[in-house]
Design a protein around this motif. Sequence first.
Motif, short mmCIF file in Angstrom:
data_model
loop_
_atom_site.label_atom_id
_atom_site.label_comp_id
_atom_site.label_asym_id
_atom_site.label_seq_id
_atom_site.Cartn_x
_atom_site.Cartn_y
_atom_site.Cartn_z
N LYS A 157 3.25 9.99 4.26
CA LYS A 157 2.46 10.51 3.15
C LYS A 157 2.46 9.54 1.98
N ILE A 158 3.58 8.88 1.73
CA ILE A 158 3.63 7.87 0.66
C ILE A 158 2.61 6.78 0.93
N GLU A 159 2.61 6.29 2.15
CA GLU A 159 1.67 5.21 2.51
C GLU A 159 0.23 5.68 2.36
N GLU A 160 -0.04 6.90 2.78
CA GLU A 160 -1.40 7.45 2.68
C GLU A 160 -1.83 7.59 1.22
N VAL A 161 -0.94 8.16 0.40
CA VAL A 161 -1.27 8.34 -1.02
C VAL A 161 -1.44 6.99 -1.70
N TYR A 162 -0.60 6.03 -1.34
CA TYR A 162 -0.72 4.68 -1.92
C TYR A 162 -2.09 4.10 -1.59
N ARG A 180 -4.92 5.59 -0.61
CA ARG A 180 -6.03 6.32 -1.24
C ARG A 180 -6.12 6.02 -2.73
N THR A 181 -4.98 6.00 -3.39
CA THR A 181 -4.96 5.76 -4.84
C THR A 181 -5.40 4.34 -5.15
N ALA A 182 -4.92 3.37 -4.40
CA ALA A 182 -5.33 1.97 -4.61
C ALA A 182 -6.83 1.81 -4.40
N MET A 183 -7.34 2.50 -3.38
CA MET A 183 -8.78 2.42 -3.10
C MET A 183 -9.57 3.03 -4.25
N GLN A 184 -9.11 4.15 -4.78
CA GLN A 184 -9.80 4.78 -5.91
C GLN A 184 -9.79 3.87 -7.13
N ILE A 185 -8.69 3.21 -7.37
CA ILE A 185 -8.60 2.31 -8.52
C ILE A 185 -9.55 1.13 -8.34
N ARG A 186 -9.55 0.57 -7.15
CA ARG A 186 -10.46 -0.57 -6.90
C ARG A 186 -11.92 -0.15 -7.02
N THR A 187 -12.25 1.03 -6.52
CA THR A 187 -13.63 1.53 -6.61
C THR A 187 -14.02 1.74 -8.06
N ARG A 213 0.24 11.53 -8.29
CA ARG A 213 0.23 11.88 -6.86
C ARG A 213 1.18 10.99 -6.08
N TYR A 214 1.21 9.73 -6.41
CA TYR A 214 2.12 8.80 -5.75
C TYR A 214 3.57 9.12 -6.09
N ASN A 233 9.04 13.67 -2.96
CA ASN A 233 9.17 14.46 -1.73
C ASN A 233 9.87 13.67 -0.63
N SER A 234 9.54 12.39 -0.53
CA SER A 234 10.16 11.54 0.49
C SER A 234 11.66 11.38 0.23
#
Length: 143
Positions: free
Chosen positions: A64-69, A71-78, A103-104, A110-111
């Motif tokens: 989940k950490i990797e997934e959130v990372y 998604r969040t990086a992609m949103q920032i770049r977009t 979220r991260y 949680n991890s």
Amino acid sequence: MTKKKTIEQKRLDEIARKLEEFKNSLRIDRNALDDDIEKHADLVLRVQEAYSMAVSTKDEAKSKIEEVYARTAMQIRTKLSSSTTKEKWTESQVKDEVAIDPRYLAAVENSQKADFDSKMWGSMVAAYDQRGRMLRELAQLYI
């Protein structure tokens, strides 16, 4: 405003509750040794199942950490690519922005809790193994 618990948080809470329950079952009652011996195999099985669940939860939390990372990086770049300033950011700057995203941070928290719980369950497995040896020793004293 009350925070709504995520599925991961509910699962972690359940694992912690079970851990406390099994801690209380570790004690050996010398006056009811035959009952403790009869119940021990079932308890060991349930502890092993809970340990497996805790390890699985830990692995899911890491993913989940990797997934959130990502998604969040992609949103920032977009967001940066669509901004009017066309400001160029380095990968290090994107990484820093992700690291402070709520979220991260929640996924990391949680991890860490899942990792701690899995270690505690590993200790519980060892404690029940020791309990089994003690039951065997105590039974020999009474034979």
